[in-house]
Design an enzyme around this catalytic site. Structure first.
Site, short mmCIF file in Angstrom:
data_model
loop_
_atom_site.label_atom_id
_atom_site.label_comp_id
_atom_site.label_asym_id
_atom_site.label_seq_id
_atom_site.Cartn_x
_atom_site.Cartn_y
_atom_site.Cartn_z
N ASP A 16 49.11 41.31 -5.27
CA ASP A 16 49.29 41.69 -3.88
C ASP A 16 48.84 43.15 -3.77
OD1 ASP A 16 50.43 41.90 -1.20
OD2 ASP A 16 52.06 43.02 -2.15
N ASP A 18 49.56 45.65 -0.56
CA ASP A 18 50.49 46.56 0.13
C ASP A 18 51.87 46.51 -0.47
OD1 ASP A 18 48.66 47.53 2.16
OD2 ASP A 18 48.64 45.46 2.84
N LYS A 61 47.87 42.25 13.23
CA LYS A 61 47.76 41.68 14.59
C LYS A 61 49.03 40.89 14.91
CE LYS A 61 43.70 39.63 13.68
NZ LYS A 61 43.25 40.21 12.41
N ARG A 90 41.37 46.75 15.36
CA ARG A 90 40.14 47.33 14.76
C ARG A 90 40.27 48.85 14.70
NH1 ARG A 90 37.75 42.92 17.26
NH2 ARG A 90 37.34 44.00 19.22
N THR A 129 46.15 39.09 -0.57
CA THR A 129 46.87 39.97 0.35
C THR A 129 46.68 39.52 1.79
OG1 THR A 129 46.95 42.24 1.21
CG2 THR A 129 44.84 41.51 0.37
N THR A 131 46.42 41.83 4.13
CA THR A 131 45.74 42.91 4.85
C THR A 131 44.25 42.62 5.02
OG1 THR A 131 45.82 45.32 5.13
CG2 THR A 131 45.06 44.52 3.01
N ASN A 135 40.36 47.14 4.15
CA ASN A 135 41.44 48.01 3.67
C ASN A 135 41.56 47.95 2.14
OD1 ASN A 135 41.96 48.39 6.36
ND2 ASN A 135 43.83 47.18 6.42
C1 XBP Z 1 50.87 43.32 3.99
C2 XBP Z 1 50.75 43.15 5.42
C3 XBP Z 1 49.60 43.74 6.11
C4 XBP Z 1 49.65 45.23 6.29
C5 XBP Z 1 48.78 45.67 7.40
O1 XBP Z 1 51.70 42.27 3.46
O2 XBP Z 1 51.54 42.50 6.06
O3 XBP Z 1 49.51 43.15 7.36
O4 XBP Z 1 50.98 45.64 6.58
O5 XBP Z 1 47.46 45.26 7.22
P1 XBP Z 1 51.52 41.76 1.95
P2 XBP Z 1 46.57 44.69 8.43
O6 XBP Z 1 51.68 42.95 1.06
O7 XBP Z 1 52.64 40.77 1.76
O8 XBP Z 1 50.16 41.12 1.81
O9 XBP Z 1 46.88 45.53 9.62
O10 XBP Z 1 45.14 44.84 7.97
O11 XBP Z 1 46.98 43.26 8.62
MG MG Z 2 53.19 43.39 -0.34
#
Ligand code: XBP
Ligand code: MG
Length: 263
Positions: A16, A18, A61, A90, A129, A131, A135
């Site tokens: 993962d 984030d 989103k 975006r 992930t 995200t 990113n």
């Molecule tokens: C990560 C997320 C992502 C980020 C934001 O969760 O939920 O949405 O917070 O990224 P995980 P975006 O670690 O469980 O994958 O704005 O690009 O979605």
């Molecule tokens: Mg995470």
């Protein structure tokens, strides 16, 4: 658990991003969301505390929609806000990747060490992930260098699957792309939505918690640690058996995987 084949050897590590590779949420994503809200004159501000509650929903989103639906009163959201969310997102991605390019968000302790060791041992690497793909590319480029993108067999990210974590889809996508089974791999996660996703994909999971996730339910994890650890900066075990180790290296990952697969 695989009851038919308890000699499965570990072939790949699936990370993962984030909260696991880096503490991106509080000082990265949250800040970028607020910058996008300012840019569009929306007047929202997501505090550290509110953002913790918003993390219940994965995907930027989806998180903004959740905020409109669950945190704002009937007439508090600007007109047409739902239609504007993709554009707003975006802008958020642009702010986030700019922030990463300053080098402001480092990898967590032990991440680079473990990835380097896995490469030396010939273990395959992947990312799963929710995200946005840009990113991930930005984080890898500004921490491990641009070449590191090619170290990963697959970077499964964002809208590549319709259902985000806690659904298993993103992990199943990564497994299929690598042509591996769940028992060939181990996943690294930091959150309850993350482990729900790995469990639903039948993967074994190593958890490293962070400030937003320390009270989450990690039932079913191989081990729960505060961080991966570095020489001189040992991890603390929150639950599970680290077999006397003080940092998460490939030997410990292999032992945890073997034990979990054997059941
Ligand atoms: C990560 C997320 C992502 C980020 C934001 O969760 O939920 O949405 O917070 O990224 P995980 P975006 O670690 O469980 O994958 O704005 O690009 O979605
Ligand atoms: Mg995470």
């Amino acid at each position: 658990m695989n009851t038919q084949n308890n000699t499965t050897t570990l072939k790949a590590l699936i990370f993962d991003v984030d909260g696991t590779l880096s503490n991106t949420e509080r000082d990265g994503h949250r800040v970028a969301f607020n910058q996008a809200f300012d840019e569009y004159g929306i007047g929202w501000h997501w505090s550290v505390e509110i953002y913790g509650e918003l993390l219940a929903v994965t995907g930027g989103k989806e998180r903004m929609k959740f905020y409109v639906e669950k945190f704002l009163g009937e007439n508090e959201a600007p007109d047409d806000i739902m239609a504007k969310i993709p554009e707003l997102h975006r802008a958020k991605t642009r702010h986030y990747t700019e922030l990463l390019s300053t080098g402001a968000i480092p990898l967590r302790p032990g991440v680079e060490r473990l990835i380097e060791e896995a490469r030396q041992r010939g273990l395959r690497l992947a990312i799963a992930t929710t995200t946005t793909p840009e990113n991930v590319t930005a984080l890898l480029t500004h921490t491990l260098g641009a070449d590191s993108i090619a170290w990963f067999d697959v970077i499964a990210a964002g809208d590549i699957v319709p259902a985000k974590k806690p659904a298993p889809d993103i992990y199943e996508y990564a497994l299929k792309a690598m042509n591996l089974t769940a028992d060939d791999c181990i996943a690294f996660e930091d959150s309850e939505n993350g482990i729900k996703s790995t469990i639903a994909a039948s993967l074994q999971t190593i958890i490293t918690i962070n400030d937003y996730t320390r009270d989450h339910d990690f039932t079913g994890a191989c081990i729960v640690l505060d961080q991966m650890g570095e020489p001189g900066k040992p991890f603390h075990v929150i639950s599970g058996d680290a077999e006397g180790a003080s940092l998460l290296d490939c030997d410990l990952v292999t032992k945890l995987h073997k034990k979990a697969i054997a059941g």
